[in-house]
Design a protein around this motif. Structure first.
Motif, PDB file in Angstrom:
ATOM      1  N   GLY A   1      36.279  21.648 -36.360  1.00  9.60           N
ATOM      2  CA  GLY A   1      35.114  22.444 -36.722  1.00  9.60           C
ATOM      3  C   GLY A   1      34.647  22.129 -38.122  1.00  9.60           C
ATOM      4  O   GLY A   1      33.441  22.078 -38.405  1.00  9.60           O
ATOM      5  N   GLY A   2      35.605  21.905 -39.021  1.00  9.89           N
ATOM      6  CA  GLY A   2      35.238  21.466 -40.358  1.00  9.89           C
ATOM      7  C   GLY A   2      34.571  20.110 -40.349  1.00  9.89           C
ATOM      8  O   GLY A   2      33.617  19.860 -41.098  1.00  9.89           O
ATOM      9  N   LEU A   3      35.034  19.222 -39.465  1.00  9.14           N
ATOM     10  CA  LEU A   3      34.442  17.886 -39.381  1.00  9.14           C
ATOM     11  C   LEU A   3      33.003  17.927 -38.881  1.00  9.14           C
ATOM     12  O   LEU A   3      32.221  17.022 -39.203  1.00  9.14           O
ATOM     13  CB  LEU A   3      35.284  16.993 -38.473  1.00  9.14           C
ATOM     14  N   THR A   4      32.625  18.938 -38.103  1.00 14.39           N
ATOM     15  CA  THR A   4      31.217  19.020 -37.705  1.00 14.39           C
ATOM     16  C   THR A   4      30.320  19.133 -38.922  1.00 14.39           C
ATOM     17  O   THR A   4      29.202  18.609 -38.942  1.00 14.39           O
ATOM     18  CB  THR A   4      30.959  20.222 -36.768  1.00 14.39           C
ATOM     19  N   VAL A   5      30.814  19.809 -39.953  1.00 15.71           N
ATOM     20  CA  VAL A   5      30.031  20.010 -41.180  1.00 15.71           C
ATOM     21  C   VAL A   5      30.147  18.802 -42.096  1.00 15.71           C
ATOM     22  O   VAL A   5      29.139  18.284 -42.596  1.00 15.71           O
ATOM     23  CB  VAL A   5      30.487  21.288 -41.894  1.00 15.71           C
ATOM     24  N   THR A   6      31.369  18.339 -42.337  1.00 14.45           N
ATOM     25  CA  THR A   6      31.543  17.238 -43.291  1.00 14.45           C
ATOM     26  C   THR A   6      30.989  15.919 -42.737  1.00 14.45           C
ATOM     27  O   THR A   6      30.517  15.080 -43.507  1.00 14.45           O
ATOM     28  CB  THR A   6      33.014  17.082 -43.679  1.00 14.45           C
ATOM     29  N   THR A   7      31.007  15.751 -41.428  1.00 16.23           N
ATOM     30  CA  THR A   7      30.381  14.550 -40.855  1.00 16.23           C
ATOM     31  C   THR A   7      28.878  14.598 -41.045  1.00 16.23           C
ATOM     32  O   THR A   7      28.239  13.558 -41.303  1.00 16.23           O
ATOM     33  CB  THR A   7      30.744  14.414 -39.368  1.00 16.23           C
ATOM     34  N   CYS A   8      28.292  15.787 -40.936  1.00 13.09           N
ATOM     35  CA  CYS A   8      26.862  15.924 -41.231  1.00 13.09           C
ATOM     36  C   CYS A   8      26.574  15.592 -42.692  1.00 13.09           C
ATOM     37  O   CYS A   8      25.577  14.926 -42.997  1.00 13.09           O
ATOM     38  CB  CYS A   8      26.395  17.345 -40.921  1.00 13.09           C
ATOM     39  N   LEU A   9      27.424  16.070 -43.589  1.00 17.09           N
ATOM     40  CA  LEU A   9      27.245  15.746 -45.006  1.00 17.09           C
ATOM     41  C   LEU A   9      27.315  14.234 -45.218  1.00 17.09           C
ATOM     42  O   LEU A   9      26.480  13.657 -45.937  1.00 17.09           O
ATOM     43  CB  LEU A   9      28.319  16.431 -45.848  1.00 17.09           C
ATOM     44  N   ALA A  10      28.300  13.583 -44.598  1.00 15.59           N
ATOM     45  CA  ALA A  10      28.449  12.137 -44.757  1.00 15.59           C
ATOM     46  C   ALA A  10      27.279  11.390 -44.132  1.00 15.59           C
ATOM     47  O   ALA A  10      26.815  10.380 -44.673  1.00 15.59           O
ATOM     48  CB  ALA A  10      29.770  11.690 -44.130  1.00 15.59           C
ATOM     49  N   ALA A  11      26.797  11.879 -42.988  1.00 14.33           N
ATOM     50  CA  ALA A  11      25.643  11.240 -42.346  1.00 14.33           C
ATOM     51  C   ALA A  11      24.404  11.354 -43.220  1.00 14.33           C
ATOM     52  O   ALA A  11      23.642  10.385 -43.375  1.00 14.33           O
ATOM     53  CB  ALA A  11      25.397  11.874 -40.976  1.00 14.33           C
ATOM     54  N   ARG A  12      24.194  12.539 -43.790  1.00 14.72           N
ATOM     55  CA  ARG A  12      23.035  12.728 -44.671  1.00 14.72           C
ATOM     56  C   ARG A  12      23.134  11.810 -45.889  1.00 14.72           C
ATOM     57  O   ARG A  12      22.147  11.173 -46.292  1.00 14.72           O
ATOM     58  CB  ARG A  12      22.952  14.191 -45.101  1.00 14.72           C
ATOM     59  N   ASP A  13      24.332  11.708 -46.466  1.00 16.45           N
ATOM     60  CA  ASP A  13      24.523  10.830 -47.624  1.00 16.45           C
ATOM     61  C   ASP A  13      24.283   9.368 -47.272  1.00 16.45           C
ATOM     62  O   ASP A  13      23.865   8.580 -48.127  1.00 16.45           O
ATOM     63  CB  ASP A  13      25.940  10.999 -48.180  1.00 16.45           C
ATOM     64  N   ALA A  14      24.559   9.014 -45.995  1.00 16.91           N
ATOM     65  CA  ALA A  14      24.368   7.637 -45.555  1.00 16.91           C
ATOM     66  C   ALA A  14      22.938   7.362 -45.112  1.00 16.91           C
ATOM     67  O   ALA A  14      22.621   6.236 -44.698  1.00 16.91           O
ATOM     68  CB  ALA A  14      25.331   7.324 -44.411  1.00 16.91           C
ATOM     69  N   GLY A  15      22.069   8.365 -45.178  1.00 12.25           N
ATOM     70  CA  GLY A  15      20.685   8.194 -44.781  1.00 12.25           C
ATOM     71  C   GLY A  15      20.454   8.226 -43.291  1.00 12.25           C
ATOM     72  O   GLY A  15      19.386   7.801 -42.820  1.00 12.25           O
ATOM     73  N   LEU A  16      21.412   8.753 -42.538  1.00 14.31           N
ATOM     74  CA  LEU A  16      21.257   8.833 -41.091  1.00 14.31           C
ATOM     75  C   LEU A  16      20.555  10.125 -40.700  1.00 14.31           C
ATOM     76  O   LEU A  16      20.683  11.148 -41.390  1.00 14.31           O
ATOM     77  CB  LEU A  16      22.633   8.795 -40.411  1.00 14.31           C
ATOM     78  N   PRO A  17      19.831  10.120 -39.602  1.00 17.46           N
ATOM     79  CA  PRO A  17      19.270  11.382 -39.097  1.00 17.46           C
ATOM     80  C   PRO A  17      20.398  12.299 -38.647  1.00 17.46           C
ATOM     81  O   PRO A  17      21.438  11.831 -38.171  1.00 17.46           O
ATOM     82  CB  PRO A  17      18.401  10.932 -37.915  1.00 17.46           C
TER      83      PRO A  17
END
Length: 299
Positions: free
Chosen positions: A147-163
């Motif tokens: 559940g934590g990874l749902t949030v931190t993966t979004c953070l990492a995706a945003r930092d990587a410029g991914l939608p």
């Protein structure tokens, strides 16, 4: 709601287990044994595949799936667990929504500490996008550490410029490795599964000496959630990590994110795993399925 059902589960989770500072092998074996007792619904088919750099299990409805993909991240404090131990949760979401799900077998600590898990989940998401998936048809879901990874993966995706994906569903998410939530103390007697010592033991393996005071380790305290997709956070009142969910919900609201904080009384950490034996678990999964159906592009 069934007081008797909740009491039986509380008793089950309080049965003697290896000590909180047990070996990694003991902790992993104990968790596998516990999760093997969970009911996996019929009406699914599964196969092992690869997503990004890691193995994954594809879970599909027995009938033709609807257009939409759930990217599932299993729980286990970043130290134990697998797609198989989370199959009850993943399969319930699949059968209740009609969407397919990929459950990612991300690397675990202590062999692979932070940020290995996030690297793997981000790689899985990137593989879906590179394969032509529309992010509007993808949701992240997970339990506990997942559940934590749902949030931190979004953070990492945003930092990587991914939608970003269309939605997030997190069951009893672990969102604060600083362990500063008030529920860490106020729920100490109520939580039948965890103690502060057991959580600290596994967290140290994942942290590997790193400072937890950063967004990818403690997003409930430090993350900027601006631009995040709609979120559903579910937790029970009988868990040490309750305030991980409540504080992330507050941060989401402050950032203008659509968020539902869904708290169920007198149930433990990841109570949704007990679908089929706990009425509250089935009700919570029904709400999660309704949320996902409303936010993924529907056929």
């Amino acid at each position: 709601m069934s007081r008797e059902q909740r009491a039986r589960i509380d008793t089950l989770l309080r049965q003697p287990r290896p000590a909180g500072d047990g070996s990694v092998a003991e902790i992993r074996a104990n968790f596998r044994a516990l999760m093997a007792r969970m009911r996996v619904p019929e009406g699914i088919r599964t196969r092992t595949t690869t997503l990004g750099d890691r193995p994954a299990v594809l879970v599909e409805p027995a009938e033709a799936p609807r257009a939409g993909t759930i990217l599932y991240f299993h729980g286990g404090a970043f130290v134990f667990g697998s797609p198989e131990t989370a199959m009850s949760l993943t399969a319930n979401l699949v059968t209740r929504t009609g969407f397919r799900a990929f459950s990612v077998d991300y690397r675990l600590a202590p062999e692979h500490p932070f940020p290995a898990a996030i690297e793997d989940t981000l790689s899985a998401y990137r593989a879906l996008l590179d394969g032509g998936e529309d992010p509007a048809t993808i949701a992240f879901a997970g339990d506990s550490a997942g559940g934590g990874l749902t949030v931190t993966t979004c953070l990492a995706a945003r930092d990587a410029g991914l939608p970003l994906p269309a939605a997030i569903v997190a069951f009893s998410p672990g969102l604060d490795l600083t362990r500063t939530g008030e529920s860490m103390d106020t729920k100490a007697g109520a939580d039948p599964l965890f103690t502060r010592a057991s959580l600290d033991h596994t967290a140290a393996m994942y942290l590997d000496g790193r400072d937890p005071r950063q967004p990818l380790l403690s997003p409930a305290v430090f993350a900027d959630l601006t631009g995040f997709p709609p979120m559903l956070l579910q937790a029970g009142t009988n868990e040490l990590l309750l305030d991980d969910a409540t504080r992330l919900a507050a941060r989401a609201r402050a950032a203008g994110v659509d968020v539902i904080l869904d708290i169920t009384a007198d149930v433990p950490h990841v109570f949704q795993s007990f679908a089929g034996t706990l009425d509250e678990a089935d009700a919570a999964l029904a709400r999660a399925a309704f949320f996902l159906g409303g936010h993924l592009n529907r056929d």
